[in-house]
Design an enzyme around this catalytic site. Sequence first.
Site, PDB file in Angstrom:
ATOM      1  N   ARG A 235      -7.158   9.288  -3.244  1.00 54.96           N
ATOM      2  CA  ARG A 235      -7.271   7.979  -3.909  1.00 54.96           C
ATOM      3  C   ARG A 235      -7.154   6.843  -2.899  1.00 54.96           C
ATOM      4  O   ARG A 235      -7.830   5.821  -3.006  1.00 54.96           O
ATOM      5  CB  ARG A 235      -6.190   7.851  -4.995  1.00 54.96           C
ATOM      6  CG  ARG A 235      -6.562   8.633  -6.243  1.00 54.96           C
ATOM      7  CD  ARG A 235      -5.354   8.968  -7.087  1.00 54.96           C
ATOM      8  NE  ARG A 235      -4.679   7.811  -7.629  1.00 54.96           N
ATOM      9  CZ  ARG A 235      -3.388   7.794  -7.987  1.00 54.96           C
ATOM     10  NH1 ARG A 235      -2.654   8.869  -7.844  1.00 54.96           N
ATOM     11  NH2 ARG A 235      -2.859   6.713  -8.473  1.00 54.96           N
TER      12      ARG A 235
ATOM     13  N   LYS B 299       0.783  -2.810  -9.271  1.00 53.10           N
ATOM     14  CA  LYS B 299      -0.069  -3.630 -10.147  1.00 53.10           C
ATOM     15  C   LYS B 299       0.310  -3.463 -11.625  1.00 53.10           C
ATOM     16  O   LYS B 299       0.404  -4.437 -12.355  1.00 53.10           O
ATOM     17  CB  LYS B 299      -1.552  -3.264  -9.955  1.00 53.10           C
ATOM     18  CG  LYS B 299      -2.049  -3.397  -8.522  1.00 53.10           C
ATOM     19  CD  LYS B 299      -3.494  -3.016  -8.400  1.00 53.10           C
ATOM     20  CE  LYS B 299      -3.811  -1.587  -8.792  1.00 53.10           C
ATOM     21  NZ  LYS B 299      -3.174  -0.546  -7.941  1.00 53.10           N
TER      22      LYS B 299
ATOM     23  N   ARG C 299       7.109   8.145  -9.091  1.00 49.92           N
ATOM     24  CA  ARG C 299       6.649   7.502 -10.345  1.00 49.92           C
ATOM     25  C   ARG C 299       6.740   8.457 -11.530  1.00 49.92           C
ATOM     26  O   ARG C 299       6.410   9.630 -11.430  1.00 49.92           O
ATOM     27  CB  ARG C 299       5.197   7.037 -10.180  1.00 49.92           C
ATOM     28  CG  ARG C 299       4.596   6.500 -11.480  1.00 49.92           C
ATOM     29  CD  ARG C 299       3.435   5.588 -11.272  1.00 49.92           C
ATOM     30  NE  ARG C 299       2.330   6.185 -10.531  1.00 49.92           N
ATOM     31  CZ  ARG C 299       1.268   5.490 -10.103  1.00 49.92           C
ATOM     32  NH1 ARG C 299       1.184   4.189 -10.348  1.00 49.92           N
ATOM     33  NH2 ARG C 299       0.315   6.100  -9.434  1.00 49.92           N
TER      34      ARG C 299
ATOM     35  N   ARG D 186     -13.187  -1.624  -9.281  1.00 48.97           N
ATOM     36  CA  ARG D 186     -12.788  -0.802  -8.137  1.00 48.97           C
ATOM     37  C   ARG D 186     -13.966  -0.514  -7.216  1.00 48.97           C
ATOM     38  O   ARG D 186     -13.783   0.094  -6.166  1.00 48.97           O
ATOM     39  CB  ARG D 186     -12.273   0.540  -8.664  1.00 48.97           C
ATOM     40  CG  ARG D 186     -10.780   0.766  -8.527  1.00 48.97           C
ATOM     41  CD  ARG D 186     -10.509   2.135  -9.099  1.00 48.97           C
ATOM     42  NE  ARG D 186      -9.245   2.700  -8.810  1.00 48.97           N
ATOM     43  CZ  ARG D 186      -8.192   2.642  -9.633  1.00 48.97           C
ATOM     44  NH1 ARG D 186      -8.241   1.967 -10.742  1.00 48.97           N
ATOM     45  NH2 ARG D 186      -7.087   3.272  -9.312  1.00 48.97           N
TER      46      ARG D 186
ATOM     47  N   ARG E  43       2.268  11.968 -13.355  1.00 52.11           N
ATOM     48  CA  ARG E  43       0.807  12.003 -13.447  1.00 52.11           C
ATOM     49  C   ARG E  43       0.256  13.115 -12.559  1.00 52.11           C
ATOM     50  O   ARG E  43       0.703  13.282 -11.432  1.00 52.11           O
ATOM     51  CB  ARG E  43       0.227  10.651 -13.007  1.00 52.11           C
ATOM     52  CG  ARG E  43       0.376   9.569 -14.045  1.00 52.11           C
ATOM     53  CD  ARG E  43       0.014   8.197 -13.548  1.00 52.11           C
ATOM     54  NE  ARG E  43      -1.192   8.125 -12.735  1.00 52.11           N
ATOM     55  CZ  ARG E  43      -1.711   6.982 -12.260  1.00 52.11           C
ATOM     56  NH1 ARG E  43      -1.102   5.823 -12.531  1.00 52.11           N
ATOM     57  NH2 ARG E  43      -2.788   6.987 -11.526  1.00 52.11           N
TER      58      ARG E  43
HETATM   59  P1  ADP Z   1       0.013   0.708  -9.455  1.00 55.25           P
HETATM   60  O1  ADP Z   1      -0.232   0.226 -10.871  1.00 55.25           O
HETATM   61  O2  ADP Z   1      -0.443  -0.282  -8.430  1.00 55.25           O
HETATM   62  O3  ADP Z   1      -0.504   2.087  -9.214  1.00 55.25           O
HETATM   63  P2  ADP Z   1       2.798   0.948 -10.335  1.00 55.25           P
HETATM   64  O4  ADP Z   1       3.097  -0.353 -10.987  1.00 55.25           O
HETATM   65  O5  ADP Z   1       2.560   2.125 -11.227  1.00 55.25           O
HETATM   66  O6  ADP Z   1       1.589   0.785  -9.265  1.00 55.25           O
HETATM   67  O7  ADP Z   1       4.001   1.256  -9.333  1.00 55.25           O
HETATM   68  C1  ADP Z   1       4.057   2.482  -8.592  1.00 55.25           C
HETATM   69  C2  ADP Z   1       5.490   3.010  -8.585  1.00 55.25           C
HETATM   70  O8  ADP Z   1       6.295   2.130  -7.818  1.00 55.25           O
HETATM   71  C3  ADP Z   1       6.129   3.087  -9.964  1.00 55.25           C
HETATM   72  O9  ADP Z   1       6.980   4.214 -10.018  1.00 55.25           O
HETATM   73  C4  ADP Z   1       6.950   1.790 -10.071  1.00 55.25           C
HETATM   74  O10 ADP Z   1       8.098   1.947 -10.897  1.00 55.25           O
HETATM   75  C5  ADP Z   1       7.340   1.550  -8.619  1.00 55.25           C
HETATM   76  N1  ADP Z   1       7.358   0.127  -8.266  1.00 55.25           N
HETATM   77  C6  ADP Z   1       6.544  -0.853  -8.695  1.00 55.25           C
HETATM   78  N2  ADP Z   1       6.850  -2.034  -8.110  1.00 55.25           N
HETATM   79  C7  ADP Z   1       7.889  -1.772  -7.280  1.00 55.25           C
HETATM   80  C8  ADP Z   1       8.675  -2.560  -6.384  1.00 55.25           C
HETATM   81  N3  ADP Z   1       8.438  -3.857  -6.211  1.00 55.25           N
HETATM   82  N4  ADP Z   1       9.666  -1.958  -5.691  1.00 55.25           N
HETATM   83  C9  ADP Z   1       9.903  -0.627  -5.836  1.00 55.25           C
HETATM   84  N5  ADP Z   1       9.201   0.174  -6.659  1.00 55.25           N
HETATM   85  C10 ADP Z   1       8.205  -0.373  -7.373  1.00 55.25           C
HETATM   86  P1  AMP Z   2      -4.928   4.063 -11.954  1.00 51.70           P
HETATM   87  O1  AMP Z   2      -4.111   4.294 -13.191  1.00 51.70           O
HETATM   88  O2  AMP Z   2      -5.452   2.677 -11.866  1.00 51.70           O
HETATM   89  O3  AMP Z   2      -4.213   4.519 -10.699  1.00 51.70           O
HETATM   90  O4  AMP Z   2      -6.215   4.987 -12.092  1.00 51.70           O
HETATM   91  C1  AMP Z   2      -6.098   6.404 -12.182  1.00 51.70           C
HETATM   92  C2  AMP Z   2      -7.450   7.063 -11.969  1.00 51.70           C
HETATM   93  O5  AMP Z   2      -8.356   6.705 -13.013  1.00 51.70           O
HETATM   94  C3  AMP Z   2      -8.181   6.690 -10.683  1.00 51.70           C
HETATM   95  O6  AMP Z   2      -7.750   7.434  -9.554  1.00 51.70           O
HETATM   96  C4  AMP Z   2      -9.637   7.030 -11.066  1.00 51.70           C
HETATM   97  O7  AMP Z   2      -9.872   8.427 -11.070  1.00 51.70           O
HETATM   98  C5  AMP Z   2      -9.688   6.551 -12.509  1.00 51.70           C
HETATM   99  N1  AMP Z   2     -10.053   5.122 -12.596  1.00 51.70           N
HETATM  100  C6  AMP Z   2      -9.272   4.109 -13.049  1.00 51.70           C
HETATM  101  N2  AMP Z   2      -9.921   2.937 -13.001  1.00 51.70           N
HETATM  102  C7  AMP Z   2     -11.145   3.205 -12.495  1.00 51.70           C
HETATM  103  C8  AMP Z   2     -12.279   2.417 -12.174  1.00 51.70           C
HETATM  104  N3  AMP Z   2     -12.281   1.089 -12.366  1.00 51.70           N
HETATM  105  N4  AMP Z   2     -13.367   3.027 -11.650  1.00 51.70           N
HETATM  106  C9  AMP Z   2     -13.397   4.359 -11.452  1.00 51.70           C
HETATM  107  N5  AMP Z   2     -12.366   5.172 -11.725  1.00 51.70           N
HETATM  108  C10 AMP Z   2     -11.243   4.613 -12.244  1.00 51.70           C
END
Ligand code: ADP
Ligand code: AMP
Length: 219
Positions: free
Chosen positions: A167, A13, A123, A88, A156
């Site tokens: 999660r 995302k 990541r 969420r 992270r």
């Molecule tokens: P989210 O925001 O849903 O948690 P991220 O955008 O941070 O996901 O993506 C999670 C990991 O996967 C990151 O390390 C990113 O670089 C990688 N990633 C994102 N999209 C793709 C894809 N289409 N193919 C392979 N790796 C991806």
């Molecule tokens: P994300 O970067 O979206 O993966 O979020 C990282 C962490 O932040 C999550 O696992 C939650 O602990 C917290 N968080 C982010 N967005 C929300 C939300 N909308 N509601 C509750 N917790 C959140």
Amino acid sequence: MRIVLLGAPGTGKGTQGKFITEKYNIPKISTGDILRESIYSKDGIGKKIQKIVQEGKLVPDRIVCNLIRKRIQKKDCGNGFLLDGFPRTIEQAYYLETNKTNIDCAIEFIVPYQLILERISGRRIHMQSGRIYHIKFYPPKTKDKDDITGEPLIIRKDDQIESVKKRLKEYKIMTYPVIKYYKNKKRLGKLKFFKIDATDSSLIIKKKIDIILKNNFIL
Ligand code: ADP
Ligand code: AMP
């Protein structure tokens, strides 16, 4: 144009959100980024929520809804915005509705469990900007360094396996009802809802989303 990206952690995302907001010139609002900033700068909220986030639990609705309220009041949201990681919980979705913040488009990202684990375990992020990398799929030009600033990339704390499992569980329990809620709104003709296979490369997914947005909205 108000867009919501839905999908489990690690489905891409944040990566796609960046493309969309650059192309359509609307801000990307990631509650995860805002919360991490608070934790990093050790402000009042940061101290309170650090443990919750690291353990992979959800931060209380009251806190995140407040953050969202303040953020979407800002001037740059006048033409719309993209929400990444919010709502969420069903309460957060109701919060938007009761505050007359209607959503035009929700896109759900689908990725199988094993691939999610592979994506999250590789990541790396640049804390200050929120730029996202992957050691195998999207490596930085120099190992462990941000492409733009050269500053160090971090893993992270909530990307450790125990936290990730928590999660993913939270996602199933707390966020599935949000998806149901938006699907129902789609049936009522109140928003557009799209489900995409997000296992492809990010360039292909970007193209899929471009087509969706071009075909359904005048942008
Ligand atoms: P989210 O925001 O849903 O948690 P991220 O955008 O941070 O996901 O993506 C999670 C990991 O996967 C990151 O390390 C990113 O670089 C990688 N990633 C994102 N999209 C793709 C894809 N289409 N193919 C392979 N790796 C991806
Ligand atoms: P994300 O970067 O979206 O993966 O979020 C990282 C962490 O932040 C999550 O696992 C939650 O602990 C917290 N968080 C982010 N967005 C929300 C939300 N909308 N509601 C509750 N917790 C959140």
